[in-house]
Scaffold this motif. Sequence first.
Motif, PDB file in Angstrom:
ATOM      1  N   GLU A  42       0.820  -1.205   0.000  1.00  0.00           N
ATOM      2  CA  GLU A  42       0.000   0.000   0.000  1.00  0.00           C
ATOM      3  C   GLU A  42       0.857   1.260   0.000  1.00  0.00           C
ATOM      4  N   THR A  43       0.396   2.285  -0.700  1.00  0.00           N
ATOM      5  CA  THR A  43       1.014   3.605  -0.615  1.00  0.00           C
ATOM      6  C   THR A  43       0.321   4.371   0.497  1.00  0.00           C
ATOM      7  N   LEU A  44       1.071   4.678   1.554  1.00  0.00           N
ATOM      8  CA  LEU A  44       0.464   5.366   2.692  1.00  0.00           C
ATOM      9  C   LEU A  44       0.033   6.780   2.339  1.00  0.00           C
ATOM     10  N   SER A  45       0.848   7.459   1.534  1.00  0.00           N
ATOM     11  CA  SER A  45       0.569   8.862   1.241  1.00  0.00           C
ATOM     12  C   SER A  45       1.367   9.299   0.018  1.00  0.00           C
ATOM     13  N   LYS A  46       0.901  10.356  -0.633  1.00  0.00           N
ATOM     14  CA  LYS A  46       1.689  10.976  -1.694  1.00  0.00           C
ATOM     15  C   LYS A  46       2.864  11.744  -1.105  1.00  0.00           C
ATOM     16  N   GLU A  47       2.755  12.091   0.172  1.00  0.00           N
ATOM     17  CA  GLU A  47       3.844  12.779   0.865  1.00  0.00           C
ATOM     18  C   GLU A  47       4.836  11.756   1.425  1.00  0.00           C
ATOM     19  N   ASN A  48       5.977  12.256   1.892  1.00  0.00           N
ATOM     20  CA  ASN A  48       7.017  11.397   2.436  1.00  0.00           C
ATOM     21  C   ASN A  48       6.665  10.981   3.868  1.00  0.00           C
ATOM     22  N   VAL A  49       6.436   9.691   4.081  1.00  0.00           N
ATOM     23  CA  VAL A  49       6.143   9.171   5.415  1.00  0.00           C
ATOM     24  C   VAL A  49       7.461   8.854   6.109  1.00  0.00           C
ATOM     25  N   ILE A  50       7.658   9.417   7.284  1.00  0.00           N
ATOM     26  CA  ILE A  50       8.943   9.257   7.958  1.00  0.00           C
ATOM     27  C   ILE A  50       8.869   8.396   9.212  1.00  0.00           C
ATOM     28  N   HIS A  51       7.645   8.120   9.697  1.00  0.00           N
ATOM     29  CA  HIS A  51       7.560   7.351  10.940  1.00  0.00           C
ATOM     30  C   HIS A  51       6.183   6.701  11.051  1.00  0.00           C
ATOM     31  N   ILE A  52       6.162   5.473  11.570  1.00  0.00           N
ATOM     32  CA  ILE A  52       4.905   4.821  11.921  1.00  0.00           C
ATOM     33  C   ILE A  52       5.027   4.259  13.331  1.00  0.00           C
ATOM     34  N   ALA A  53       3.893   4.144  14.015  1.00  0.00           N
ATOM     35  CA  ALA A  53       3.866   3.560  15.358  1.00  0.00           C
ATOM     36  C   ALA A  53       2.523   2.870  15.532  1.00  0.00           C
ATOM     37  N   PHE A  54       2.507   1.799  16.334  1.00  0.00           N
ATOM     38  CA  PHE A  54       1.309   1.008  16.537  1.00  0.00           C
ATOM     39  C   PHE A  54       0.899   1.028  18.012  1.00  0.00           C
ATOM     40  N   THR A  55      -0.402   1.035  18.248  1.00  0.00           N
ATOM     41  CA  THR A  55      -0.892   0.939  19.617  1.00  0.00           C
ATOM     42  C   THR A  55      -0.664  -0.474  20.133  1.00  0.00           C
ATOM     43  N   PRO A  56      -0.446  -0.631  21.449  1.00  0.00           N
ATOM     44  CA  PRO A  56      -0.300  -1.977  22.012  1.00  0.00           C
ATOM     45  C   PRO A  56      -1.617  -2.734  21.947  1.00  0.00           C
ATOM     46  N   HIS A  57      -1.516  -4.052  21.986  1.00  0.00           N
ATOM     47  CA  HIS A  57      -2.720  -4.883  21.922  1.00  0.00           C
ATOM     48  C   HIS A  57      -3.284  -5.056  23.323  1.00  0.00           C
ATOM     49  N   ILE A  58      -4.431  -4.442  23.573  1.00  0.00           N
ATOM     50  CA  ILE A  58      -5.108  -4.548  24.863  1.00  0.00           C
ATOM     51  C   ILE A  58      -6.577  -4.859  24.584  1.00  0.00           C
ATOM     52  N   ASN A  59      -7.092  -5.886  25.257  1.00  0.00           N
ATOM     53  CA  ASN A  59      -8.483  -6.286  25.039  1.00  0.00           C
ATOM     54  C   ASN A  59      -9.425  -5.329  25.754  1.00  0.00           C
ATOM     55  N   VAL A  60      -9.779  -4.274  25.059  1.00  0.00           N
ATOM     56  CA  VAL A  60     -10.728  -3.289  25.579  1.00  0.00           C
ATOM     57  C   VAL A  60     -11.911  -3.241  24.628  1.00  0.00           C
ATOM     58  N   THR A  61     -13.084  -3.434  25.157  1.00  0.00           N
ATOM     59  CA  THR A  61     -14.284  -3.452  24.328  1.00  0.00           C
ATOM     60  C   THR A  61     -14.441  -2.136  23.570  1.00  0.00           C
ATOM     61  N   GLY A  62     -14.631  -2.245  22.269  1.00  0.00           N
ATOM     62  CA  GLY A  62     -14.863  -1.068  21.448  1.00  0.00           C
ATOM     63  C   GLY A  62     -13.615  -0.366  20.967  1.00  0.00           C
ATOM     64  N   ARG A  63     -12.409  -0.808  21.394  1.00  0.00           N
ATOM     65  CA  ARG A  63     -11.167  -0.175  20.946  1.00  0.00           C
ATOM     66  C   ARG A  63     -10.395  -1.146  20.055  1.00  0.00           C
ATOM     67  N   HIS A  64     -10.104  -0.707  18.847  1.00  0.00           N
ATOM     68  CA  HIS A  64      -9.381  -1.532  17.890  1.00  0.00           C
ATOM     69  C   HIS A  64      -7.931  -1.060  17.764  1.00  0.00           C
ATOM     70  N   PRO A  65      -7.025  -1.940  17.338  1.00  0.00           N
ATOM     71  CA  PRO A  65      -5.628  -1.541  17.132  1.00  0.00           C
ATOM     72  C   PRO A  65      -5.522  -0.424  16.094  1.00  0.00           C
ATOM     73  N   GLN A  66      -4.576   0.470  16.331  1.00  0.00           N
ATOM     74  CA  GLN A  66      -4.416   1.618  15.447  1.00  0.00           C
ATOM     75  C   GLN A  66      -2.962   1.808  15.044  1.00  0.00           C
ATOM     76  N   MET A  67      -2.760   2.539  13.957  1.00  0.00           N
ATOM     77  CA  MET A  67      -1.432   2.852  13.461  1.00  0.00           C
ATOM     78  C   MET A  67      -1.326   4.355  13.239  1.00  0.00           C
ATOM     79  N   LEU A  68      -0.255   4.954  13.768  1.00  0.00           N
ATOM     80  CA  LEU A  68       0.028   6.373  13.531  1.00  0.00           C
ATOM     81  C   LEU A  68       0.972   6.493  12.344  1.00  0.00           C
ATOM     82  N   VAL A  69       0.652   7.421  11.459  1.00  0.00           N
ATOM     83  CA  VAL A  69       1.477   7.713  10.285  1.00  0.00           C
ATOM     84  C   VAL A  69       1.895   9.181  10.344  1.00  0.00           C
ATOM     85  N   SER A  70       3.198   9.438  10.344  1.00  0.00           N
ATOM     86  CA  SER A  70       3.707  10.810  10.375  1.00  0.00           C
ATOM     87  C   SER A  70       4.365  11.140   9.047  1.00  0.00           C
TER      88      SER A  70
END
Length: 453
Positions: A392-420
């Motif tokens: 996948e192409t994250l962006s037309k801009e230059n992506v310099i960093h990604i980070a992921f949320t930890p896996h915690i079983n919390v109802t209604g909260r899904h894993p996420q990824m930060l794109v900078s």
Amino acid sequence: MTENEKSDITKMGRFACRLHLLANFGTAADKALKLFEDSVTDSRNPFSFESDESGRHVEFAYFAPTQPNMLLTIYSQPEQSNPSNPTDGKGMICVWNTNEPSYPQRILACESQPRCCCFGPYKTSIAFAGMVDGSICAWDLREPPSLHRSVEFDKTEHLLRFPTYNTAGISDSDNHISPKFTTGSDSKEESGSGMSFQLVSSEDQGRINFWVVAELTTTDPAGSEIDLGLSPGGKVKVVISSTIKLESLVREARSLGPIRSFEMQISPIDPNHFYIGTDGGYVLHGLRFGNRAFPRTFSALSDSPVDVRSIDFSPFGHPCFLASTAEGCVHLFGTKSEKPLLTWPSKIWGTRNLRCVRWSRSRPCVFYVLDDQSQLYTFDILEGDAMPAKMETLSKENVIHIAFTPHINVTGRHPQMLVSQEDGTIQIHTISKEYREQQTLEDDFLPSYLDKF
């Protein structure tokens, strides 16, 4: 909408604009690029406001291990100096609650430029950052506003919190001598006299420091005459515990001088073990307590040494880790063998420049590779290990960093990824169902897969 409400929204927008944070609502989010549709991600938090006024972008991000909604972001220096801006020349870190992205929970400032950061273990009441000058700063986020400084910019007041403790004020022999590359915390204890835990930091020139972070029982509003690193009224101090020089761990390196180090990780299985990528073409394995780790090094067969720039352990406790190199290869290592179990060559992505390699925090058999062309490669070992399952192409801009949320079983909260992005944009994506929900017996599959080699 009342005039007060309009004024509040204007203030929030101005702040987000100055720090290049994406925090808008409504139509601006709808106009943003639709990324990862029906693929790696399937939705986005409303972090979407574009501006080019400040010239700062996020260089590093860190999600709290136990509170995935709490986020630290480190900002670059602005491209152009602005004497009218009170943050000009200052290092800047923001503490965010991603459930309330309109304004940072805390704004942290320092005299040096931060390079890496983390929260304390289990709680988000203390934040740490490693600096380019080799110092470590600690912020006690519980401190009252009266201990800190309010500044006005663009007709809006902001509270800047300066460090509670700064190791730049201690002996040079105890401090790092080159820029920090990694910080991390573990081994928490609490008692009636306050909290205490371990902090570990590594620097470019192959030195690892172990620190004790302690909470003081009393404070002095005038500051300490003995401990120059402690700010007036501060209750948290950082004390050196031990130091390890990496060349002392490898006999072959002693005649070659200092080892340059890159990313370091503490084993999630046994925190006595640390692993660090080096410029010698290997990942160095060391022990904090004990004589000698085995294997001492992990490396791939190569005609010449290459930098091992990124490493990441399986967050599910499996005995394996991934490493990416300056020649564009990704290696899968088992912790019992010095040679890689599997290698993905640079021809897969067509570039030697990889930003990082990261395991999924929600699926044991999935990992990600980010290259310098903003391409994200998603591997699913269940589906096959030869090629990526998604590109996948994250962006037309230059992506310099990604980070992921930890896996915690919390109802209604899904894993996420930060794109900078280099243009200052931050996006937080929710990982799609396909890549966030474990398949049947997936956690049992990976150990059997590793045993094949």
